[in-house]
Design an enzyme around this catalytic site. Structure first.
Site, mmCIF file in Angstrom:
data_model
loop_
_atom_site.group_PDB
_atom_site.id
_atom_site.type_symbol
_atom_site.label_atom_id
_atom_site.label_comp_id
_atom_site.label_asym_id
_atom_site.label_seq_id
_atom_site.Cartn_x
_atom_site.Cartn_y
_atom_site.Cartn_z
ATOM 1 N N ASP A 176 49.068 43.978 41.189
ATOM 2 C CA ASP A 176 49.453 43.976 39.765
ATOM 3 C C ASP A 176 50.963 44.119 39.614
ATOM 4 O O ASP A 176 51.606 43.378 38.862
ATOM 5 C CB ASP A 176 48.784 45.143 39.010
ATOM 6 C CG ASP A 176 47.330 44.865 38.658
ATOM 7 O OD1 ASP A 176 46.904 43.707 38.781
ATOM 8 O OD2 ASP A 176 46.628 45.810 38.264
ATOM 9 N N GLU A 178 47.222 37.292 42.571
ATOM 10 C CA GLU A 178 46.456 36.752 43.708
ATOM 11 C C GLU A 178 47.363 36.453 44.891
ATOM 12 O O GLU A 178 47.022 36.716 46.040
ATOM 13 C CB GLU A 178 45.663 35.505 43.305
ATOM 14 C CG GLU A 178 44.581 35.739 42.257
ATOM 15 C CD GLU A 178 43.662 36.901 42.570
ATOM 16 O OE1 GLU A 178 43.519 37.265 43.754
ATOM 17 O OE2 GLU A 178 43.100 37.477 41.613
HETATM 18 ZN ZN LIG Z 1 43.080 41.491 42.949
#
Ligand SMILES: [Zn+2]
Length: 672
Positions: free
Chosen positions: A576, A512
């Site tokens: 990621d 995030e």
């Molecule tokens: Zn995301």
């Protein structure tokens, strides 16, 4: 059910993905890893996903009522069991603060009352549509439909001004299509043609259930009108670029784009506050809408409106409508074999419409102050890792680094649940009126949104309900948000070895946080304003590194011969890759890493990567794989794991992979 317009929320996984039975088979281990989830016959350097998840996939077949089944779904299902109990109790004693959730849920569960009424509750709206005489009468009716979130022709609401995010402004966006995305109407491959044929048949069957004559002819007309809308709309990949969906206009300018639609009557109809300017996301869409309105017959428009009225309410209508809706959207589009039990659906709808009333009870049971404090500590550790990372970058100049650090320091951390709960006070929930409850909840939310127009942005507000197993970054507010629903095993467990927690929950936090610095998020500054703060040279260096990620994922297969869309998934893949790296840096800097020991036969670094791998185990049916590859900015679980570890020398070292192993990419990509 309330459908929020989520243009810019950078979630952890697909918002609106088919929510997916139960299996809490945590095998006891020293570290907290689920050893039964592993497939130790696989070689981690050949296919780490198989190694981390092979056992889980074998032991957890996709339930018949699901199209996709993974760790997020497992946990959501456990959360839903808690909600189920809360709602059963509230329904038995719907008093005080439980009246609304209790009566809403009970009405939804009361299938026999719903069936006895038939389609009669829709009749007042259908009669108004039937009574339409001229295109001039359209605006007030569209306003009435939008109020109950039957989003015909376009979407309307409120969002922060991209360039002055401290203020909310009105927004008019493309919309009014029943298929998942504009390209579904326009692709020329056989599979897409098949889906369109099935869609027209579905519309026709829904008309049939309403007792409408010439159902199939009318369904064709609806399809033609939606196809015209699609032609004027932007595709999902283009819409990731915020500059492509920001066009500040006056109402007069909007009126000039769409002379056939009486905007002032629409604004009066929805009860909007005075509008001086609004974000017309795509002017070309509204120009095209004007032409469509001018060239369509009243009968075609009536058929289109009728379809959307029945479509928007289908899940809360009599059984025949629910089943037909499932046949198309559940079976054909996502491959699910059977409809979910009614209670599961009603829990989901209650969460959607009264999420912060239901969420309070959930939080009381599941999320204590320790969990909040623990998570916050981890968030701070990971923010510290990003600071270190930015300072050490070789490709970014000092000027941009300074701005990046200003932005990082300004990120607000929101954990668990809102400080101030939403007040549903004026919303009337009546026992035995399932459709009416849904419509009033929609209207309540729509008016709440309109009430924000012209006012300061409320950054304390949440875009997800507390039981949700997901997380998001909001670029317009520069904050990261972790609902209580996700801060539980297998993502986080206070009893786990820290390496496992950092690999799982830590990666979620890092993911995030990285969104503030991905292809889309990086275009917003510390205050959440769309503003260039990168030097051109640094922007170019970013793009070059991000392109490596785009190329990497573009080569991966989603299903059959369909590849992943590397450009659509760019931001999530960057997040990621950055998230895992930041979580690893934070773990290695933590006191836990200072006395490394082997647990369950794994080194701390191996446990970190396995903790990460185990949250992304999933299985999915081919139909939903196809759909997600076409609309979801997130890559599937296997790509999320293998795509990341193959970029990391730290992984190769942890598992002693040879230089030519499949999990060691020749050209390793790295942005953050
Ligand atoms: Zn995301």
């Amino acid at each position: 059910m309330v459908r929020l317009m989520k243009r810019l929320l950078c979630a952890l996984l697909f918002v609106g993905a088919p929510l997916v039975a139960i299996s809490d088979g945590q095998t006891k281990s020293e570290s907290g890893l689920e050893l039964a989830a592993l497939d130790k016959t696989a070689d981690p350097c050949t296919d780490f996903y198989e190694y981390a998840c092979g056992g889980w996939m074998k032991n957890n077949p996709i339930p018949n009522d699901r199209s996709r089944w993974g760790r997020f779904d497992e946990l959501q299902d456990r959360n839903n069991q808690v909600l189920h109990r809360i709602l059963d109790e509230a329904a038995a004693k719907p008093t005080g603060e439980n009246q609304k959730i209790g009566d809403y849920y009970a009405s939804c569960m009361d299938e026999s009352t719903i069936n006895a009424k038939g389609a009669a509750p829709l009749q007042p709206l259908l009669s108004k549509i039937d009574a339409l005489k001229t295109p001039n009468d359209l605006a007030p009716l569209v306003a009435e439909l939008h109020t109950i979130q039957t989003n015909v022709f376009f979407n309307f609401g409120s969002e922060a001004d991209f360039k002055d995010s401290s203020l909310e402004m009105a927004i008019a966006d493309q919309g009014g299509m029943g298929l998942p995305e504009r390209d579904y109407y326009l692709r020329d491959d056989p599979k897409s043609a098949e889906q369109r044929k099935a869609y027209v048949e579905h519309i026709s069957k829904m008309f049939g259930l309403l007792g409408i004559s010439e159902a199939s002819t009318k369904a064709e007309k609806v399809m033609a009108l939606e196809t015209a809308l699609a032609k004027g709309a932007l595709d999902v990949t283009t819409r990731r670029d915020p500059t492509k969906i920001y066009h500040k206009q006056t109402p007069q300018e909007l009126q000039a784009m769409t002379p056939q639609f009486q905007w002032q009557r629409y604004f009066d109809g929805i009860g909007a506050p005075p509008i001086y300017a609004l974000n017309v996301t795509e002017p070309d869409f509204f120009k095209s809408l004007g032409k469509i309105l001018a060239s369509s017959s009243m009968d075609d428009i009536k058929a289109y409106l009728t379809w959307h009225v029945v479509h928007a309410s289908a899940t809360i209508l009599p059984t025949a409508f629910v089943n037909e809706n499932f046949e198309f959207y559940g079976k054909t589009m996502t491959g699910a074999k059977e409809l979910r039990p009614r209670w599961k659906r009603c829990v989901q709808y209650t969460d959607g419409d009264l999420g912060e009333a239901l969420g309070q009870a959930f939080v009381k049971e599941t999320f204590g102050p320790e969990a909040k404090a623990d998570t916050l500590k981890m968030v701070h550790d990971i923010e510290g890792a990003l600071e270190k990372d930015i300072n050490s970058l070789t490709w970014m100049t000092a000027d941009t680094k300074r701005e990046a650090l200003v932005k990082l320091k300004a990120v607000a951390d929101k954990i668990g649940y809102p400080d101030k709960w939403r007040d549903y006070g004026p919303l009337k929930i009546v026992r035995g009126d399932a459709l009416g409850n849904s419509q009033r909840a929609n209207a309540f939310e729509f008016h709440r949104q309109l009430g924000k127009i012209g006012k300061p942005t409320d950054k304390s507000e949440w875009g997800m309900t507390p039981p949700t197993v997901n997380a998001y970054y909001n670029p317009l507010q520069n904050n990261i948000n972790f609902p209580a629903g996700i801060l539980q095993p297998p993502f986080y467990n206070a009893k786990n070895d820290p390496a496992v927690n950092f690999g799982a929950a830590g990666m979620v936090v890092g993911h995030e946080l990285t969104h503030g610095f991905d292809d889309s998020g990086r275009q917003f500054d510390a205050r959440g304003n769309l503003k260039e703060w990168w030097t051109p040279k640094d922007a170019e260096a970013f793009n070059e590194r991000a392109q490596c990620i785009v190329d990497e994922y573009s080569n991966m297969t989603a299903v059959d011969d369909l590849k992943l869309n590397g450009k659509l998934t760019e931001g999530e893949n960057v997040a990621d890759n950055g998230g895992v790296r930041l979580a690893l840096m934070a773990y290695l800097a933590s006191s836990a890493a200072s006395s490394p020991k082997t647990l369950d036969g794994f080194t701390p670094e191996q446990r970190f990567f396995l903790g990460f791998g185990q949250i992304w185990c999933e299985s999915a049916r081919p139909e939903v794989k196809r759909m997600l590859a076409q609309v979801d900015p997130h890559s599937p679980g296997q790509a999320r794991i293998n795509g990341v570890v193959s970029n990391m020398p730290e992984f190769a070292k942890a598992f002693s992979c040879k230089a030519d192993a499949p999990m060691v990419r020749k050209n390793q990509c790295r942005v953050w």
